[in-house]
Design a protein around this motif. Structure first.
Motif, PDB file in Angstrom:
ATOM      1  N   GLN A 267      47.660  46.546  35.045  1.00 42.29           N
ATOM      2  CA  GLN A 267      47.214  47.119  34.004  1.00 42.29           C
ATOM      3  C   GLN A 267      47.846  48.751  33.893  1.00 42.29           C
ATOM      4  O   GLN A 267      47.499  49.735  34.896  1.00 42.29           O
ATOM      5  N   ASP A 268      49.351  49.213  33.527  1.00 40.13           N
ATOM      6  CA  ASP A 268      49.702  50.635  33.927  1.00 40.13           C
ATOM      7  C   ASP A 268      48.438  50.670  33.003  1.00 40.13           C
ATOM      8  O   ASP A 268      48.478  51.514  31.626  1.00 40.13           O
ATOM      9  N   ILE A 269      47.843  52.127  33.484  1.00 40.26           N
ATOM     10  CA  ILE A 269      46.832  53.023  32.469  1.00 40.26           C
ATOM     11  C   ILE A 269      47.709  53.767  31.799  1.00 40.26           C
ATOM     12  O   ILE A 269      46.924  54.245  30.274  1.00 40.26           O
ATOM     13  N   TYR A 270      48.982  54.229  31.693  1.00 44.19           N
ATOM     14  CA  TYR A 270      49.584  55.120  30.996  1.00 44.19           C
ATOM     15  C   TYR A 270      50.508  54.515  30.086  1.00 44.19           C
ATOM     16  O   TYR A 270      51.318  55.300  29.422  1.00 44.19           O
ATOM     17  N   ASP A 271      50.336  52.896  29.719  1.00 49.35           N
ATOM     18  CA  ASP A 271      51.077  52.472  28.905  1.00 49.35           C
ATOM     19  C   ASP A 271      50.323  53.487  27.403  1.00 49.35           C
ATOM     20  O   ASP A 271      49.444  53.310  26.857  1.00 49.35           O
TER      21      ASP A 271
END
Ligand SMILES: Nc1ncnc2c1ncn2[C@@H]1O[C@H](COP(=O)(O)OP(=O)(O)OP(=O)(O)O)[C@@H](O)[C@H]1O
Length: 288
Positions: A107-111
């Motif tokens: 998961q890209d946490i800056y999405d």
């Protein structure tokens, strides 16, 4: 690394003979060799700016599941700033801008669509100064599970609270006064309460920003013991000014300098045979 740093380190390197860090205290206290397991958190080309000033200059780092990784380095080198990129705590600072990628599992946490409140439960944080809520001991721990709907009923909530306080090594000390204010506990107990609060929402990663700096040596020893116990279940990244502490609690150590990640290796290697002369200068006390 820029030429200024190279210059600085080579100048420094000629000034004093190296005192091997290994001679300063027992390396047997270094916890264990790095565990190589799955990557839990991964950063690629992470830069952090406060206004125009670049505090983090493009850091790539993998953090492995169930390891304890310590971030060390001189004051102002960016340890806390980098730590805060791992659960988007920097979002709370207006002038702060982060670029690059931080992945938690896949998961890209800056999405932009990501739920940051949920992220901060998955990647919990313990701060330098214990900061219990002005609530009872019970409610401090129950707050997160209630917020995230983690308890089916009152009994389930009580179980979560007890289990979290037990894991934080605090249950025996507080079980008879759960309704008293969390702020009435000693500093060390308050910090373990904050750890219990973090654990209560079932995090995968726990970030610790100098968690013992406000504690006395006995309370520090308790928290360090706790970190070792928690590492069987959680991934832990800890910022510390104490090299002894890094040696005692961490599997790997990352050395930061002026916003760069200079070296990351098993803790034993960093403290006995560092790859980089800047790391050596720091651990032998020639600067920092
Ligand atoms: N809120 C902020 N606004 C502007 N600049 C900041 C802010 N927080 C940190 N900085 C700057 O970013 C750089 C890195 O700071 P940071 O606190 O991350 O370093 P550190 O290695 O954790 O330091 P220390 O060991 O002293 O806590 C420093 O130059 C600092 O002055």
């Amino acid at each position: 690394m820029n030429s200024q740093q190279t210059q600085f380190s080579s100048d420094e390197a000629t000034q004093k003979p190296a005192t091997p860090f290994v001679s300063q205290f027992d390396t047997q206290s270094s916890k264990k060799d790095a565990k190589v397991t799955n990557v839990k958190l991964s950063t690629s080309d992470v830069h952090v700016y406060y206004g125009e000033a670049e505090a983090i200059k493009g850091i790539d780092l993998n953090i492995y599941e169930n390891e304890v990784i310590a971030f060390i380095g001189p004051s102002g080198c960016g340890k806390s700033t980098f730590l805060r990129t791992l659960n988007r705590m920097n979002d709370t600072i207006d002038s702060c801008r982060v670029s690059g990628k931080v992945m938690l599992d896949n998961q890209d946490i800056y999405d932009p669509n990501l739920d940051v409140v949920l992220l901060r439960a998955q990647v919990g944080m313990v701060f330098q100064k214990p900061n219990p809520f002005p609530k009872s001991i019970f409610d401090n721990v129950a707050y997160g599970p209630k917020l995230h709907g983690l308890a089916r009923d009152k009994y389930d909530l009580e179980e979560i609270v007890e289990g979290s306080l037990r894991k934080a090594g605090l249950w025996e000390e507080v079980k008879d006064r759960l309704n008293q204010p969390g702020t009435g506990l000693s500093g060390g107990q308050q910090q373990r309460l904050c750890i219990a609060r973090t654990i209560a929402v079932s995090p995968e990663v726990i970030l610790m920003d100098e968690p013992c700096s406000a504690l006395d040596p006995i309370a520090t020893a308790k928290v360090e013991e706790l970190i070792s116990e928690l590492s069987t279940q959680y991934t832990i990244a800890i910022v510390t000014h104490s090299m002894q502490q890094a040696a005692r609690v961490s599997d790997r150590t990352a050395y930061f300098h002026l916003g760069d990640l200079i070296e990351v290796n098993s803790t034993e290697k960093v403290f006995t045979q560092p790859d980089h002369q800047l790391t050596e200068a720091y651990i032998t006390g020639r600067f920092g």
